[in-house]
Design an enzyme around this catalytic site. Structure first.
Site, short mmCIF file in Angstrom:
data_model
loop_
_atom_site.label_atom_id
_atom_site.label_comp_id
_atom_site.label_asym_id
_atom_site.label_seq_id
_atom_site.Cartn_x
_atom_site.Cartn_y
_atom_site.Cartn_z
N CYS A 1 -0.45 3.79 -1.75
CA CYS A 1 -1.31 2.65 -2.09
C CYS A 1 -1.16 2.21 -3.54
CB CYS A 1 -2.75 3.00 -1.74
SG CYS A 1 -3.73 1.55 -1.36
N ARG B 1 -9.31 -7.21 3.16
CA ARG B 1 -9.02 -5.80 2.84
C ARG B 1 -8.74 -5.09 4.16
NH1 ARG B 1 -9.38 -1.59 -0.79
NH2 ARG B 1 -9.57 -3.12 -2.47
N HIS C 1 -3.37 6.92 3.31
CA HIS C 1 -4.30 7.88 2.68
C HIS C 1 -4.68 8.94 3.71
CE1 HIS C 1 -5.11 5.62 -0.99
NE2 HIS C 1 -5.30 4.53 -0.29
N1 GLN Z 1 -6.48 -1.68 -5.61
C1 GLN Z 1 -5.35 -1.63 -4.70
C2 GLN Z 1 -5.64 -2.40 -3.40
O1 GLN Z 1 -6.79 -2.56 -3.05
C3 GLN Z 1 -5.04 -0.18 -4.36
C4 GLN Z 1 -6.19 0.50 -3.65
C5 GLN Z 1 -5.87 1.93 -3.28
O2 GLN Z 1 -5.09 2.62 -3.96
N2 GLN Z 1 -6.52 2.38 -2.20
O3 GLN Z 1 -4.68 -2.79 -2.73
#
Ligand code: GLN
Length: 242
Positions: free
Chosen positions: A94, A128, A191
């Site tokens: 990420c 998102r 993740h």
């Molecule tokens: N801020 C970045 C995004 O939202 C990375 C987020 C993260 O590492 N989970 O894409």
């Protein structure tokens, strides 16, 4: 034989259980009788570019990425590039993935320059992506994890997708690719943490890391019954994602 793991910015870039990737690399090496040492490499410190065999670069919040991006624009970015040129492998998730690329353009604020070692570019999107992410490599290996990002990542010609999305979003909302591979650099949106449920990927990274100082190494197989049972269970959950 020993393995040296560099944990990049663990104080700033380790959310959603990403530290578990370092634990998985460590344990899978130790189960094979390989000694392991882990060192933290973070902002404001002077890095030894000749120490680590394999790095882990986890995910973080946008504000953490600002600090890390600025640090990578200085001597530590040069040190990491030199380390990669010297044969070190990197596994990134990420935010770390995004910062190995050319840049990350957040929804608000200035673009954050990346290290540019991975031929990808990321721009914040309107939606998102959150949920279980299931993908498959070209040679049929399963990839399972949990995605939570608003950055949409697009690959350039030097990078190849890590996998093809089966459930979830992965890199972006269009091309159904997940992650990127370029030499011994891997980036992804898995993740969870990723490596305990994707043991084949953990072993690939250990093999790449050991090769830096020990040459080609054939890892003894482990009994991964539980790991693949966990992978299958999470994959079934991902398939129910609407
Ligand atoms: N801020 C970045 C995004 O939202 C990375 C987020 C993260 O590492 N989970 O894409």
């Amino acid at each position: 034989m020993d393995l040296r793991i560099g944990h990049l910015y663990p104080d700033l870039m380790s959310i959603y259980g990403d530290r578990g990737n370092v634990l998985a690399l460590t344990q899978r090496a130790k189960w094979r009788g390989i000694d392991v040492e882990t060192r933290s490499f973070t902002a404001g410190e002077t890095w030894d570019p000749d120490w680590a065999d394999v790095y882990f670069f986890g995910g973080g919040q946008d504000q953490g990425q600002d600090i890390v991006g600025a640090d990578l624009a200085g001597p530590n970015g040069d040190a990491l590039k030199r380390s990669i040129d010297g044969g070190a492998a990197v596994f990134s998730v990420c935010g770390g993935y995004q910062l190995l690329g050319h840049e990350y353009v957040p929804e608000v604020g200035d673009p954050i320059p990346g290290l540019g070692v991975l031929d990808v570019t990321t721009r914040a999107g309107k939606v998102r992506f959150v949920g279980n992410l299931l993908a498959e490599t070209d040679d049929g290996k399963t990839l399972i994890g949990f995605e939570n990002h608003s950055g949409y990542t697009y690959l350039g010609p030097k990078a190849k997708p890590l996998g093809r999305v089966i459930a979830g979003h992965g890199n972006n909302e269009q091309d159904k690719t997940e992650g990127a591979v370029q030499g011994k650099l891997i980036g992804c949106y898995l993740h969870g943490s990723a490596l305990p449920k994707n043991p084949w990927l953990a072993d690939q990274l250990i093999t790449w890391g050991l090769a830096r100082r020990h040459g080609a190494v054939e890892l003894t197989p482990l009994d991964d019954t539980e790991e693949y049972a966990a992978q299958s269970q999470a994959a079934e959950v991902a398939k129910t994602r609407t």
